[in-house]
Design a protein around this motif. Structure first.
Motif, PDB file in Angstrom:
ATOM      1  N   ARG A  92       4.908 -41.563  47.539  1.00  0.00           N
ATOM      2  CA  ARG A  92       4.678 -40.341  47.719  1.00  0.00           C
ATOM      3  C   ARG A  92       4.413 -39.699  49.235  1.00  0.00           C
ATOM      4  O   ARG A  92       5.096 -38.735  49.594  1.00  0.00           O
ATOM      5  N   GLU A  93       3.539 -40.678  49.927  1.00  0.00           N
ATOM      6  CA  GLU A  93       3.329 -40.403  51.398  1.00  0.00           C
ATOM      7  C   GLU A  93       4.536 -40.053  52.117  1.00  0.00           C
ATOM      8  O   GLU A  93       4.794 -39.376  53.270  1.00  0.00           O
ATOM      9  N   GLY A  94       5.371 -40.909  51.626  1.00  0.00           N
ATOM     10  CA  GLY A  94       6.703 -41.119  52.797  1.00  0.00           C
ATOM     11  C   GLY A  94       7.865 -40.035  52.307  1.00  0.00           C
ATOM     12  O   GLY A  94       8.697 -39.662  53.060  1.00  0.00           O
ATOM     13  N   LEU A  95       7.538 -39.082  51.430  1.00  0.00           N
ATOM     14  CA  LEU A  95       8.313 -38.086  50.841  1.00  0.00           C
ATOM     15  C   LEU A  95       8.662 -37.029  52.185  1.00  0.00           C
ATOM     16  O   LEU A  95       7.467 -36.366  52.485  1.00  0.00           O
ATOM     17  N   PRO A  96       9.533 -36.804  52.294  1.00  0.00           N
ATOM     18  CA  PRO A  96       9.972 -35.501  53.680  1.00  0.00           C
ATOM     19  C   PRO A  96       9.111 -34.195  53.123  1.00  0.00           C
ATOM     20  O   PRO A  96       9.214 -33.920  51.769  1.00  0.00           O
ATOM     21  N   LEU A  97       8.491 -33.567  53.897  1.00  0.00           N
ATOM     22  CA  LEU A  97       8.073 -32.324  53.810  1.00  0.00           C
ATOM     23  C   LEU A  97       8.954 -31.120  53.117  1.00  0.00           C
ATOM     24  O   LEU A  97       8.325 -30.266  52.207  1.00  0.00           O
ATOM     25  N   ARG A  98      10.114 -31.367  53.371  1.00  0.00           N
ATOM     26  CA  ARG A  98      11.249 -30.022  52.927  1.00  0.00           C
ATOM     27  C   ARG A  98      11.856 -30.616  51.808  1.00  0.00           C
ATOM     28  O   ARG A  98      12.274 -32.005  51.889  1.00  0.00           O
ATOM     29  N   LYS A  99      11.955 -29.977  50.687  1.00  0.00           N
ATOM     30  CA  LYS A  99      12.586 -30.592  49.665  1.00  0.00           C
ATOM     31  C   LYS A  99      13.965 -30.802  49.491  1.00  0.00           C
ATOM     32  O   LYS A  99      14.438 -31.744  48.891  1.00  0.00           O
ATOM     33  N   TYR A 100      14.700 -30.352  50.362  1.00  0.00           N
ATOM     34  CA  TYR A 100      16.159 -30.550  50.532  1.00  0.00           C
ATOM     35  C   TYR A 100      16.480 -31.973  51.221  1.00  0.00           C
ATOM     36  O   TYR A 100      17.546 -32.461  51.233  1.00  0.00           O
ATOM     37  N   ASP A 101      15.452 -32.568  51.823  1.00  0.00           N
ATOM     38  CA  ASP A 101      15.525 -33.742  52.184  1.00  0.00           C
ATOM     39  C   ASP A 101      15.055 -34.914  51.175  1.00  0.00           C
ATOM     40  O   ASP A 101      15.093 -36.363  51.519  1.00  0.00           O
ATOM     41  N   TRP A 102      14.412 -34.440  49.906  1.00  0.00           N
ATOM     42  CA  TRP A 102      13.768 -35.450  49.066  1.00  0.00           C
ATOM     43  C   TRP A 102      14.888 -36.661  48.470  1.00  0.00           C
ATOM     44  O   TRP A 102      14.543 -37.591  48.545  1.00  0.00           O
ATOM     45  N   ASN A 103      16.170 -36.041  48.195  1.00  0.00           N
ATOM     46  CA  ASN A 103      16.865 -36.909  47.317  1.00  0.00           C
ATOM     47  C   ASN A 103      17.114 -38.041  48.157  1.00  0.00           C
ATOM     48  O   ASN A 103      17.587 -39.291  47.801  1.00  0.00           O
ATOM     49  N   ASP A 104      17.594 -37.932  49.519  1.00  0.00           N
ATOM     50  CA  ASP A 104      18.114 -38.985  50.218  1.00  0.00           C
ATOM     51  C   ASP A 104      16.799 -40.065  50.487  1.00  0.00           C
ATOM     52  O   ASP A 104      17.145 -41.139  50.086  1.00  0.00           O
ATOM     53  N   TYR A 105      15.527 -39.577  50.689  1.00  0.00           N
ATOM     54  CA  TYR A 105      14.728 -40.514  50.953  1.00  0.00           C
ATOM     55  C   TYR A 105      14.181 -41.300  49.642  1.00  0.00           C
ATOM     56  O   TYR A 105      14.110 -42.501  49.487  1.00  0.00           O
ATOM     57  N   LEU A 106      14.302 -40.610  48.600  1.00  0.00           N
ATOM     58  CA  LEU A 106      14.068 -41.187  47.335  1.00  0.00           C
ATOM     59  C   LEU A 106      14.923 -42.123  46.829  1.00  0.00           C
ATOM     60  O   LEU A 106      14.322 -43.292  46.106  1.00  0.00           O
ATOM     61  N   SER A 107      16.273 -41.821  47.102  1.00  0.00           N
ATOM     62  CA  SER A 107      17.322 -42.713  46.846  1.00  0.00           C
ATOM     63  C   SER A 107      16.964 -44.259  47.304  1.00  0.00           C
ATOM     64  O   SER A 107      16.971 -45.259  46.749  1.00  0.00           O
ATOM     65  N   TRP A 108      16.883 -44.191  48.531  1.00  0.00           N
ATOM     66  CA  TRP A 108      16.625 -45.476  49.315  1.00  0.00           C
ATOM     67  C   TRP A 108      15.284 -46.150  49.145  1.00  0.00           C
ATOM     68  O   TRP A 108      15.103 -47.419  49.030  1.00  0.00           O
ATOM     69  N   ALA A 109      14.167 -45.363  48.853  1.00  0.00           N
ATOM     70  CA  ALA A 109      12.760 -45.975  48.653  1.00  0.00           C
ATOM     71  C   ALA A 109      12.988 -46.598  47.224  1.00  0.00           C
ATOM     72  O   ALA A 109      12.398 -47.611  47.049  1.00  0.00           O
ATOM     73  N   VAL A 110      13.261 -45.854  46.309  1.00  0.00           N
ATOM     74  CA  VAL A 110      13.292 -46.471  44.984  1.00  0.00           C
ATOM     75  C   VAL A 110      14.252 -47.755  44.952  1.00  0.00           C
ATOM     76  O   VAL A 110      13.666 -48.842  44.284  1.00  0.00           O
ATOM     77  N   LYS A 111      15.340 -47.683  45.709  1.00  0.00           N
ATOM     78  CA  LYS A 111      16.307 -48.886  45.739  1.00  0.00           C
ATOM     79  C   LYS A 111      15.783 -50.093  46.370  1.00  0.00           C
ATOM     80  O   LYS A 111      15.635 -51.267  46.128  1.00  0.00           O
ATOM     81  N   SER A 112      14.772 -49.717  47.542  1.00  0.00           N
ATOM     82  CA  SER A 112      14.050 -50.960  48.034  1.00  0.00           C
ATOM     83  C   SER A 112      12.989 -51.519  47.449  1.00  0.00           C
ATOM     84  O   SER A 112      12.957 -52.598  47.386  1.00  0.00           O
ATOM     85  N   PHE A 113      12.502 -50.578  46.420  1.00  0.00           N
ATOM     86  CA  PHE A 113      11.431 -51.157  45.597  1.00  0.00           C
ATOM     87  C   PHE A 113      12.188 -52.107  44.575  1.00  0.00           C
ATOM     88  O   PHE A 113      11.919 -53.303  44.137  1.00  0.00           O
TER      89      PHE A 113
END
Length: 760
Positions: free
Chosen positions: A607-628
């Motif tokens: 959650r900490e790595g989540l970008p502060l603006r919501k329009y950036d969330w999908n890109d981050y969550l996509s690669w973060a989840v895939k990394s896990f």
């Protein structure tokens, strides 16, 4: 024409973590309050001297905190939760510590306030609590006292305060529901009083931090800025409104009409075009430009900044340069480091060196220093880019070969769960811990002696095994269902793993405050990452030989290792996370092959790595989840994958947490009285879950009844077949007495709930 420099804040732990040790000594009654106050004073004096010696134009005051700067504001405005108050007791440091840590004294027994992450950093703050019809007053005058201290030493000062709107945003309503923004009217007069007192002291500027301006704000919250700063504004002292951790383009309609004198913007994290700033922002503002990264340790490219700022000087004759944010997030002094090679050390810049970077840059811009100083400063940057330390062709090739089938489990959870339940034979409401057990002075001394080569590898391994044996014995006596080896060999959950990975370097004194007395020493990522040797396999395999109960192996996840390290800046974070994930994938497979059937991969920083603006969330969550998934999905259906998350707001990313597809998630909920579980009224989490039933960061021992009530509350939202029972975090910071008593109560409460369930 004069370009001035300043910083937004300075580390407060002391050159050798003096604040940490003083706090812990005070809490354990080894030193007096007078001793503690003197140590704090010495740290402040040293901080101010370092800033001036580095060439800054003023010192920042008010950035010192005994626990955290948000709690400072709670104390300042007398926002003390009723459970932390003692009749007729004057507000003091013990009040502050009760809020932060809870208390188990005869005088007052109370739980700590909730703690969570400061925006997208690994720093934690104590969450303010608000109640209906609350009153406030100016009761804690630390900001004035520290200003007086600095003025008495002859310094030019710039006090700093967290702004009232950000403070309200960060807090939580307790009891009767109401709009917390309604309290703003009662808090504004205190800020007015503070500014009036500072103006009496002839202070010219005050920095007021409003970092929520980088967020997507509701309309009423945006509008509250105009109202608030019209009330606060005075012509007797100038206000520098500070924003950081992103840009404020989306809120510029409000910002540009605010009655403030200056505006600080973060040019490192924000998406700004320096050449357009003069048109973007109201000409009345003095602009403070955050050009030195306050969140990473790499040397700044001063030549690049000089070139841009030299052009900007044609547009604005006067502006300030600064760090992007407070230097709270970086270590203090690079000159202390002796273990790094001179070549590697030359790439970095810690807090004191960042002050020097500002000084060099401003003096060259003001024609008081030759540009050759900048060329000399940046030579190591070019040396780094051409270094053979950076690139590992095998790692880069492996990244390119990642395929979709590597990031998903063989079967879905329903199938896996049946296989795992047969295999593990666990009872309803399985009990476990998060991983670590008390790190005693003996354990710490053992690791230090080994590191300093005072004992042999054989002696070290033998001693660590004895500690593991004791951990297993204690857990079996208590009656836990899933055991852990206790992590006696580990210094830190990120640094330990990084030591077994190529691509990292490590400091001796690169400590950063996480909260209160808790400090971490983030490793530094300098090159491509791969696993050197198995990391945890030997200890987990040994622990499993000592018991018939399942041993849960403990790993730190790729996103957390990334977020809690200082990353390189020449490749994407996504690329780094995948490199770490592949290294951990090898470890997970080796653990399974060694007969370990439960593997926990902690991701508290997701959650900490989540970008502060919501329009950036999908890109981050996509690669973060895939990394896990890349590191966890290599196992058979019979191997149970756990993860742990703590001290974050999870609700807004719960769908991505589901996508992790772990078999069991353990989360922190105890400090918020299981408030998080309200979310599960409408959101049905599909897999198993263990909401933490007691707060390990407090010295309080949870009662059996307390834990029973939390479990009963949890069972309203989570089916008993899916519910696990565990503390909310690791136990390394607690004593064995505290640990044993708390776990015994947890297990007794669990057995009582089991009996109630089976009676039905």
């Amino acid at each position: 024409m004069a370009i001035k420099n300043h910083i937004l804040g300075f580390p407060r732990i002391g050159l050798h973590r003096e604040l940490k040790f003083a706090l812990e000594d005070y809490w354990s009654n080894k030193i007096t309050l007078h001793d503690l106050l003197n140590i704090g004073k010495k740290i402040r004096y040293s901080n101010w001297k370092s800033q001036i010696d580095s060439g800054l134009d003023c010192v920042t005051v008010g950035d010192f905190a005994w626990y955290d700067h948000v709690l400072n504001i709670s104390m300042m405005i007398n926002n003390i939760p009723s459970r932390h108050q003692i009749d007729k007791e004057k507000l003091n440091l013990d009040t502050l510590f009760r809020i932060a840590r809870g208390s188990k004294s005869i005088k007052k027994n109370c739980s700590a306030s909730e703690m969570t992450k400061w925006f997208n950093t690994n720093y934690h703050y104590i969450v303010p609590e608000f109640v209906h019809n609350q009153e406030f007053c100016f009761s804690w005058k630390q900001i004035l006292e520290e200003t007086d201290e600095a003025l008495s030493l002859g310094y030019t000062v710039k006090p700093v305060l967290l702004g009232p709107i950000t403070y309200l945003w960060l807090g939580k309503v307790k009891g009767i529901h109401f709009n917390k923004l309604d309290l703003l009217e009662k808090i504004i007069p205190i800020y007015q009083e503070v500014l009036a007192e500072l103006s009496k002291r002839q202070v010219k500027w005050i920095q007021i931090d409003e970092p929520i301006l980088v967020l997507d704000l509701p309309k009423r919250w945006k509008q509250s800025f105009v109202y608030t700063y019209k009330k606060i504004y005075t012509n007797k002292i100038k206000i520098l409104l500070a924003t950081y951790f992103g840009d404020i383009h989306h809120n510029m309609d409000i910002v540009n009409i605010l009655p403030v004198n200056g505006l600080h913007i973060d040019l490192v994290a924000g998406k700004y075009d320096l050449m357009k700033l003069d048109d973007d922002f109201n000409k009345k503002f003095l602009l403070s430009l955050g050009v030195i990264n306050g969140r990473n340790i790499w040397k700044a490219d001063l030549l690049n900044w000089f070139t841009q700022l030299k052009f900007f000087m044609k547009l604005r004759k006067t502006f300030w340069i600064s760090t992007s944010c407070s230097l709270l997030h970086t270590p203090l002094d690079l000159s202390l480091e002796n273990n790094l090679t001179d070549f590697v050390k030359s790439w970095f810049s810690f807090s004191i060196q960042k002050c020097l970077e500002l000084s060099i840059l401003s003096r060259v811009l003001n024609n008081k220093l030759h540009i050759e100083e900048i060329h000399q400063w940046i030579k190591p940057i070019d040396a780094y880019k051409s270094s053979n330390i950076i690139n590992n062709i095998a790692v880069q090739k492996r990244i390119l070969q990642i395929s979709p089938d590597q990031i998903k489990r063989n079967s879905n959870f329903t199938i896996r769960s049946k296989i795992q339940k047969l295999n593990l034979n666990l009872p309803i409401l399985p009990t476990t811990t998060i991983g670590s057990f008390p790190q005693t002075s003996d354990i710490r001394k053992l690791r230090i002696d080994y590191k300093n080569k005072k004992i042999s590898q054989l002696d070290y391994d033998t001693s660590i095994k004895e500690h593991i044996k004791n951990n297993i014995l204690q857990q079996e006596k208590l009656g836990l269902d899933v055991l852990v080896h206790g992590e006696p060999e580990r210094n830190d959950m990120v640094e330990y793993f990084s030591e077994y990975l190529e691509g990292f370097v490590f400091t001796q004194y690169g400590w950063v405050q996480s909260y209160g007395s808790r400090c971490v020493k983030p490793p530094i990522i300098v090159g491509d990452i791969s696993r050197i040797t198995p990391i945890t396999v030997m200890w987990s395999k040994f622990a499993q030989t000592l018991t018939n109960k399942p041993i849960k192996a403990m790993l730190t996840g790729p996103v957390t290792i990334l977020c809690w390290s200082f990353p390189r800046e020449d490749i994407s974070k996504e690329n780094i996370a995948k490199q770490i994930a592949l290294a951990l994938r090898d470890e997970v497979l080796d653990l399974e092959n060694a007969g370990i059937n439960i593997i926990q991969i902690d991701e508290p920083a997701l959650r900490e790595g989540l970008p502060l603006r919501k329009y950036d969330w999908n890109d981050y969550l996509s690669w973060a989840v895939k990394s896990f998934q890349l590191c966890s999905s290599v196992v058979k259906d019979s191997t149970q994958i756990h993860t742990h998350m703590c001290y974050c707001e999870f609700n807004d990313i719960m769908s991505s947490i589901v996508d992790l597809d772990v078999d069991v998630i353990t989360i922190e909920t105890s400090r918020s009285d299981m408030e998080l579980l309200e979310f599960f009224k409408t959101f049905k989490y599909p897999n198993d879950i263990g909401p933490g039933v007691y707060d390990i960061h407090s010295p309080n021992i949870p009662s059996i009844n307390w834990i029973e009530q939390l479990l009963i509350k949890a069972l309203k939202y989570i089916p008993i077949q899916q519910l696990w029972v565990n503390p909310d975090c690791g136990l390394k910071t607690r004593t064995w007495t505290e640990t044993s008593l708390a776990l015994q109560n947890m297990i007794t409460a669990t057995m009582n709930i089991r009996k109630k369930f089976f009676k039905k």
